[in-house]
Write an enzyme that holds these catalytic residues in place. Structure first.
Site: not given
Length: 377
Positions: A94-98, A190, A217, A267, A305, A307, A310
């Site tokens: 990610d960009s750091g925007g969050f 956005q 957003g 994500d 499941c 996995c 489980c």
């Protein structure tokens, strides 16, 4: 870029959802797909080898946090994120925007960029579109994000207009600063709950011809119907031959609903975060492993499941580990939740190819519980 492109393979006749192949420098991946989040170059409690065995395709890492620790220079010296964290599949940063949103009380937004207070030592930090791109180029992920402001919900129209215009200017600056041809830089749409601002953002970014587009957003406190409309108001203006990435969404029903609305990638930290508190996603709804009724229950968490958790461990054992705050217990619960969402994405892909995603959604809700629309996980 020749090493990164989206191939649309099939459109679901019931919903219009897309099944496709995303070609990246580190391999081809199927969409729609859920991407586990490895904030600090690790998905909490799960090894890269376990992720690959579970069918994970793309893993995320967080630019802001890796900038602080260990530092993008360290990762670059190690040969990039792939070598640093020993993951040979595609990676996304990610960009750091969050953090512009999540660190709202300790940041100041200006035209040039954002001033933060470090979460590590309280020191003053500055992040601009150009600096975000430079850090991400040092990290070396296959897919990187434009620096943006993830605005809060609700926000006034006046605030959102200013925010969108600034985010679009930042996107242009980031695109001009980007130099690595082996990385795909995504633009981020956005606009909050305002359809015309979503349209403006999407059309402007599409004209810049990014290799892919993110929808930001969402999942910032808005009701589900508002979130779904935000997705619709964004997707309708994006090109069909580029991937669409919905950021920060991991509630099971949201994966289905966003795929129906044309999303290819999503994500969230949700599966590992709630696992650490004993909450599990199952084909029969939510489960709290701390519940007293599981003390003598030697059945697996989820009978549908397969996995690692489980297959090998009982509810009673998992409850015991979690009640005793054992690290292994947190790891096992995290493995199950991430595997559940990876398998759900796989089931969504199959339903799209069989032209039955609407039917699959109803079958899922019959098992999981329809009250999922009225609450968060």
């Amino acid at each position: 870029m020749k090493d990164f492109w989206y191939e649309l393979k099939h459109v679901d006749a019931q919903t219009g959802a897309r099944y496709g192949i995303l070609h990246t420098p580190h391999g081809d991946v199927e969409t729609p797909m859920f991407m586990p989040v490895g904030t600090l170059a690790t998905v909490k409690g799960i090894s890269p080898e376990q992720l690959k065995a579970m069918g994970s395709q793309v893993v995320l890492a967080n630019t802001y946090h890796l900038w602080l620790r260990p530092g993008n220079d360290v990762v670059k010296m190690a040969g990039g994120l792939h070598k640093f964290m020993n993951y040979d599949g595609p990676l996304l940063t990610d960009s750091g925007g969050f953090q512009v949103f999540s660190l709202g009380k300790t940041r100041k937004i200006e035209e040039e960029g954002v001033t933060f207070k470090s979460i590590v030592d309280g020191s003053k930090l500055f992040l601009s579109p150009e600096k975000s791109i430079k850090i991400q180029e040092d990290l070396g992920a296959d897919i990187i994000m434009s620096f943006d402001e993830c605005a809060p919900y609700p926000a006034t129209r006046e605030y959102m207009e200013r925010s969108v215009d600034r985010t679009l200017r930042w996107a242009k600056r980031g695109l001009e600063a980007h130099t690595r041809e082996d990385q795909a830089l995504f633009g981020i749409v956005q606009g909050g709950e305002y359809p015309d601002l979503r349209e403006k953002a999407a059309k402007t970014l599409a004209a810049m011809d990014f290799p892919g587009y993110s929808i930001g957003g969402t999942s910032v406190g808005e009701p589900k119907d508002v979130m779904y409309k935000m997705i619709e108001d964004s997707v309708k203006w994006l090109p069909e031959d580029k991937p669409r990435y919905l950021m920060g969404v991991g509630n099971p029903i949201d994966l289905i609903e966003s795929a129906i609305r044309g999303i290819d990638m999503y994500d969230c930290v949700l599966p590992t975060r709630v696992a650490r508190h004993g909450a599990l996603m199952t084909h029969h709804g939510r489960m709290n492993i701390n519940n007293q009724k599981f003390k003598y229950d030697f059945s697996p968490v989820d009978d549908m499941c397969h996995c690692y958790t489980c297959t090998n461990y009982s509810r009673a054992y998992l409850r015991h580990l979690h009640k005793c705050d054992e690290i292994f217990g947190k790891s096992l619960l995290s493995i199950h939740n991430v595997a559940f969402l990876l398998d759900l994405a796989k089931d969504i892909r199959q339903a799209i190819q069989e032209d039955r995603l609407a039917d699959f959604k109803e079958e899922f809700l019959d098992r999981y519980g329809r009250d999922v629309y009225e609450r968060a996980f």
